[in-house]
Design a protein around this motif. Sequence first.
Motif, mmCIF file in Angstrom:
data_model
loop_
_atom_site.group_PDB
_atom_site.id
_atom_site.type_symbol
_atom_site.label_atom_id
_atom_site.label_comp_id
_atom_site.label_asym_id
_atom_site.label_seq_id
_atom_site.Cartn_x
_atom_site.Cartn_y
_atom_site.Cartn_z
ATOM 1 N N ASP A 194 0.802 -1.229 0.000
ATOM 2 C CA ASP A 194 0.000 0.000 0.000
ATOM 3 C C ASP A 194 0.832 1.275 0.000
ATOM 4 O OD1 ASP A 194 1.093 -0.116 2.509
ATOM 5 O OD2 ASP A 194 -0.807 0.003 3.603
ATOM 6 N N ASN A 198 2.800 -2.516 3.413
ATOM 7 C CA ASN A 198 1.803 -3.464 3.889
ATOM 8 C C ASN A 198 1.177 -4.222 2.724
ATOM 9 O OD1 ASN A 198 1.984 -2.593 6.689
ATOM 10 N ND2 ASN A 198 0.955 -0.723 6.005
ATOM 11 N N LEU A 200 -1.249 -7.545 1.306
ATOM 12 C CA LEU A 200 -2.370 -8.359 1.774
ATOM 13 C C LEU A 200 -1.816 -9.617 2.447
ATOM 14 C CD1 LEU A 200 -4.766 -8.195 -1.320
ATOM 15 C CD2 LEU A 200 -4.785 -6.738 0.716
ATOM 16 N N LEU A 351 -9.827 -6.915 1.309
ATOM 17 C CA LEU A 351 -8.548 -6.537 1.906
ATOM 18 C C LEU A 351 -8.259 -7.389 3.136
ATOM 19 C CD1 LEU A 351 -9.311 -2.779 1.484
ATOM 20 C CD2 LEU A 351 -7.288 -3.855 0.501
ATOM 21 N N LEU A 353 -6.362 -7.615 5.987
ATOM 22 C CA LEU A 353 -5.592 -6.721 6.843
ATOM 23 C C LEU A 353 -5.202 -7.440 8.123
ATOM 24 C CD1 LEU A 353 -7.990 -3.678 6.380
ATOM 25 C CD2 LEU A 353 -5.959 -4.240 5.012
ATOM 26 N N LYS A 354 -4.367 -6.804 8.914
ATOM 27 C CA LYS A 354 -3.911 -7.430 10.156
ATOM 28 C C LYS A 354 -5.101 -7.804 11.034
ATOM 29 C CE LYS A 354 -0.262 -5.708 12.225
ATOM 30 N NZ LYS A 354 0.735 -6.803 12.211
#
Length: 478
Positions: A194, A198, A200, A351, A353-354
Motif C-alpha cells: 500500500d 503493507n 495483503l 482486503l 488486513l492485520k
Amino acid sequence: MSNTQTTPASLGEPGRQTPIHGEYDVVVLGGGPAGIAAAVAAARAGRSTLLIERYGFLGGMGTAAGVTNFCGLHANVHGDIRQVVHGVADDLLARIARLGGLNAPHTVFGKTWAQAYDTAAYKIAADDLLLSAGVQLLFHALAVGVVMASPVRVHALLIETKSGRRAVLGRCFIDASGDGDLAAWAGAPFEKGDGQGNLLYPSAMFRLNGIDPQRAGSDWSVIPRLMQQAEAAGRYTFPRKTPIVRPQKNPIEWRVNLTQLANAQGNATDGTNAQELSDAEILGRRQIASVAGFLKEVPGFEDSYIVDIAPQVGIRETRRVRGQYQLTESDVLGCASFDDSIGVNGWPLELHLKGDVEFRWPPIPESRGFNQLPYRMLVPLAGAEPPQAGDAPSGGSAKRVGALATLDNLWVAGRCASMTHEAQSAARVTGACFVMGQAAGSAADLALTAGCTAAAVDTKALQSRLELEGAWLGTHTV
C-alpha cells in the motif's frame, strides 16, 4: 586474534552455455487461471504455445494453495446475481462439471455468488482443456531469469528443471506467474503493498473430512459467534476474526480459510522472500492445528479430521507490475467503463488486513456491480534497467527509458497486472484472472499477425476476437 571471517555477499559462477529447450510463438509463465486462459487462447489461434509451471499440475493458487473456490465469476447486476465471466472459463467449468467436481454457486454475504470445486477434478479438467487446445506443457520448471534482445524486448526465459538449466526462446511472452517474476526480470517497474510496505496477508488453506452434514447444517453462520466465545474463555486465540468455512462437493468435507501469516515483524509475509515464505509454511501448519482443534467443538464437526493441507501457503499480493493503466479502487467501487474493455471484474475489494478481512462493495443493488478491465493494464512499462539474468528483481532503482515506454513482446495477466493495492484486492480473484489471461493470449496472436508491439495491438480487433471466443466485455446485457 579473531579467526572470524566475513561471508561475501555474492559468489561468482563459471560461465555457461545454456541448452535451448525450444522456440515458440507464445511462452506463458504460470499455470493459474490467467495462464490457463492465455495459453488456450494463443494455441487456439494456431500459435505454438508453451506453458511453464513450477508444480506438476495446473490451477495456481486454486489448487496449489487449496483455495477450492472460484470467486469473481459472478456479479450482482442491479440486484440480479449472474455469471459475467465467460469464454475459456466456461470451457474449464464444463469439464470440471462433467467430472462431478463442481458445486452449484453459493451466496457470499447475500451480495454475490462464489462456486466451490474439487481440486482433483480441476487438475484433470485443466490438463484436458490445454492439451485439447494444442498447448505444450512443461511442469516442474522454475523460472530464474530472462535474456533480453534489447531493453524493451524479451528474447528468452531461463528455467531450472530436473534436466538442468534451459533457455526457452519466444516471440511473445505472457507473465502469469502471480509474482510478476518475468516482467521484473525484464525491467518493468513494479510496486508492492500500500505504499507503506503493507501487503495483503496470506493464508494457509486446509480441508476437513468426517463432518456430519445434517448436524453441521449452515454452521458457517454460527462459527463467528463460537469463535468469540472461545476467545473470551481464553481457550483459543485466532489469527483473524472473519472465518470462511464452507462445504465442498461432498458435504462430509469442508474447506477452511481461517489463518493469517505474518513475518517476524508482524507484517504480512512477502511471498517473494524465500525465508519469509519458508517461515510462513511452518506458521500456517501451526495455526491449522489450532483451528482444527477448535472446530471439533462445532456441532457436526466432533469427529472431523484434517484430510489435506494445501501444497503451499496462499499468496494474495506480491509485485504489481506498472502498466499503461493502473486499475484503481475508485474504478472498482465506481463500476468504471473503459473503451478498451477486455472483460469485467465483479468481485468487491477484499482486503486481508492485520487480524481480519475487510470487504468494500460497489452500491448494491443500485449499481451494475462490476467494473470493466482495460487492455492497457496488461501492457507493462519498460521503466527500469533490466537486471542481469538470475539477479533478484528490484523495483528500487528505476531508470526511465521513456515516459510511457513499454515492453514490446510481454504481457502481464493475473494478480501481478497493473493495479493499485486496493484494486488488486478485488481483481486478483479467479474471474478477473480468466479475463486478463484470455485477452493476453489473444493479443499476442494479433501482435504476431500485425508485426506490432503489445502496446500497438488494435483493441477493437481484440474485442471482436474476444467476443467471437465467447467472452463478455460488459458492453451489453449479459
